[in-house]
Design an enzyme around this catalytic site. Structure first.
Site, short mmCIF file in Angstrom:
data_model
loop_
_atom_site.label_atom_id
_atom_site.label_comp_id
_atom_site.label_asym_id
_atom_site.label_seq_id
_atom_site.Cartn_x
_atom_site.Cartn_y
_atom_site.Cartn_z
N CYS A 19 -16.66 -30.46 45.42
CA CYS A 19 -17.43 -29.60 46.32
C CYS A 19 -16.48 -28.59 46.95
CB CYS A 19 -18.10 -30.45 47.41
SG CYS A 19 -19.05 -29.47 48.60
N CYS B 146 -21.20 -28.12 56.03
CA CYS B 146 -21.04 -29.31 55.19
C CYS B 146 -22.41 -29.97 54.93
CB CYS B 146 -20.10 -30.32 55.85
SG CYS B 146 -19.88 -31.82 54.86
N ASP C 157 -0.01 -35.78 43.57
CA ASP C 157 -1.03 -36.83 43.73
C ASP C 157 -0.64 -38.12 43.01
OD1 ASP C 157 -2.62 -35.09 45.08
OD2 ASP C 157 -4.07 -34.77 43.50
N CYS D 126 -18.13 -37.44 51.96
CA CYS D 126 -17.77 -36.17 51.30
C CYS D 126 -18.32 -36.12 49.87
CB CYS D 126 -16.25 -36.03 51.29
SG CYS D 126 -15.65 -34.56 50.47
#
Length: 310
Positions: free
Chosen positions: A238, A195, A131, A211
């Site tokens: 999440c 979701c 990342d 999100c």
């Protein structure tokens, strides 16, 4: 055995010894299929306020622009699925953030692997990525045969599901390349249906600005009122789309001591979190990825969850 084959086996064997779940290798070249998808996603503003996603478009798609002369992308998976669970009467924290920040853990392993390659093979130029640069890790992992991109846009494998980190070594060494695996999502829409904020707007497309992970971590402003009552008690990250995925019934607990959570984290209740002090935050999340949202960010998220019935 030809050199390419022996080098490939040597790298994969060392990756396994270092604790990586699996290792796949693909040719370092322009990601032709991903280019129009990324451009469309950005144009639609699905990255929200993650403006860094707009930068280095060419480097995201071409590893040879990140590492001059690169020939291979070595993709690695590291399991983080915990054996422990939080108190059921608690605000929720994404499983990947239970222990020590994965950036530190994986970077050390990658540096060991790169050092080993240089010791065993010779002068190899390369860089480790966790990342830390514009690398499309899921795309490279899929190209390297480590899994397929699921409808929730996470990498999936039939053997262990999706609870793992993805990292890369981009090196100037030619190796034997793996081939992609087929998609096994079938007609399943479990992630889309579950979701809470309807962020998966269609199969394989996630509107990042909706999100919960984005809202609780990346978004620095106040969380928009439209999401009240839809956050499902998530205070950091999440896991819903992964928790409901049938392939994750094959997830097995990791064996990385550094990913073990602080004992207090598991026992804390909603009341404890609502009254959490900065001192406790520092103690529980020492070297944790949660520090990314800071104490003030976590307090903001908890306060927002408390207002869900307004």
């Amino acid at each position: 055995m030809n050199p390419k084959s022996s080098y490939t086996q040597l790298i994969k064997s060392e990756a396994k010894r270092l604790g990586f779940l699996s290792c796949g290798i693909s040719k370092a070249e322009f990601l032709e299929q991903e280019a129009p998808r990324l451009e469309h996603w950005l144009k639609k503003g699905m990255h929200g306020e993650m403006h860094y996603m707009e930068n280095h478009f060419d480097k995201r798609l071409d590893p040879t622009k990140l590492v001059e002369g690169s020939k291979s992308v070595v993709s690695l998976l590291l399991n983080y699925y915990p054996s422990e669970t939080q108190n059921t009467q608690s605000y929720k924290l994404s499983k990947y953030a239970f222990g020590t920040d994965y950036h530190f853990v994986i970077k050390e392993k990658l540096n060991h692997l790169l050092h080993y390659i240089r010791e065993e093979i010779g002068e190899v130029d390369g860089r480790a990525f966790v990342d830390s640069a514009p690398v499309m890790d899921k795309a490279w992992a899929a190209r390297s045969g480590l899994g397929w991109i699921g409808k929730h846009s996470n990498l999936l494998t039939r053997q262990v599901g999706s609870f793992y980190f993805i990292a890369e070594l981009i090196i100037d060494l030619e190796l034997e390349y793996d081939t992609p695996v087929t998609d096994h999502c079938g007609a399943c829409t479990a992630c889309i249906d579950a979701c809470p904020t309807e962020a998966i707007i269609q199969p394989y497309v996630v509107d990042g600005s909706k999100c919960i992970s984005y809202l609780t971590i990346e978004l620095k402003d106040n969380i928009p009122s439209e999401f009240k009552g839809k956050m499902d008690d998530w205070m950091f990250g999440c896991d819903v789309c992964q928790d409901v995925c049938p392939w994750n019934r094959f997830s097995t607990p990791h064996a990385e001591p550094l990913f073990s959570p602080h004992p207090e984290l598991l026992s804390m209740s909603k009341e404890d979190w609502e009254e959490v002090t900065e001192e406790t935050f520092r103690k529980v999340f020492k070297k944790s990825a949660v520090k990314r949202t800071k104490y003030s960010g976590l307090k903001r998220n908890i306060a927002y969850l408390n207002k869900r019935d307004d």
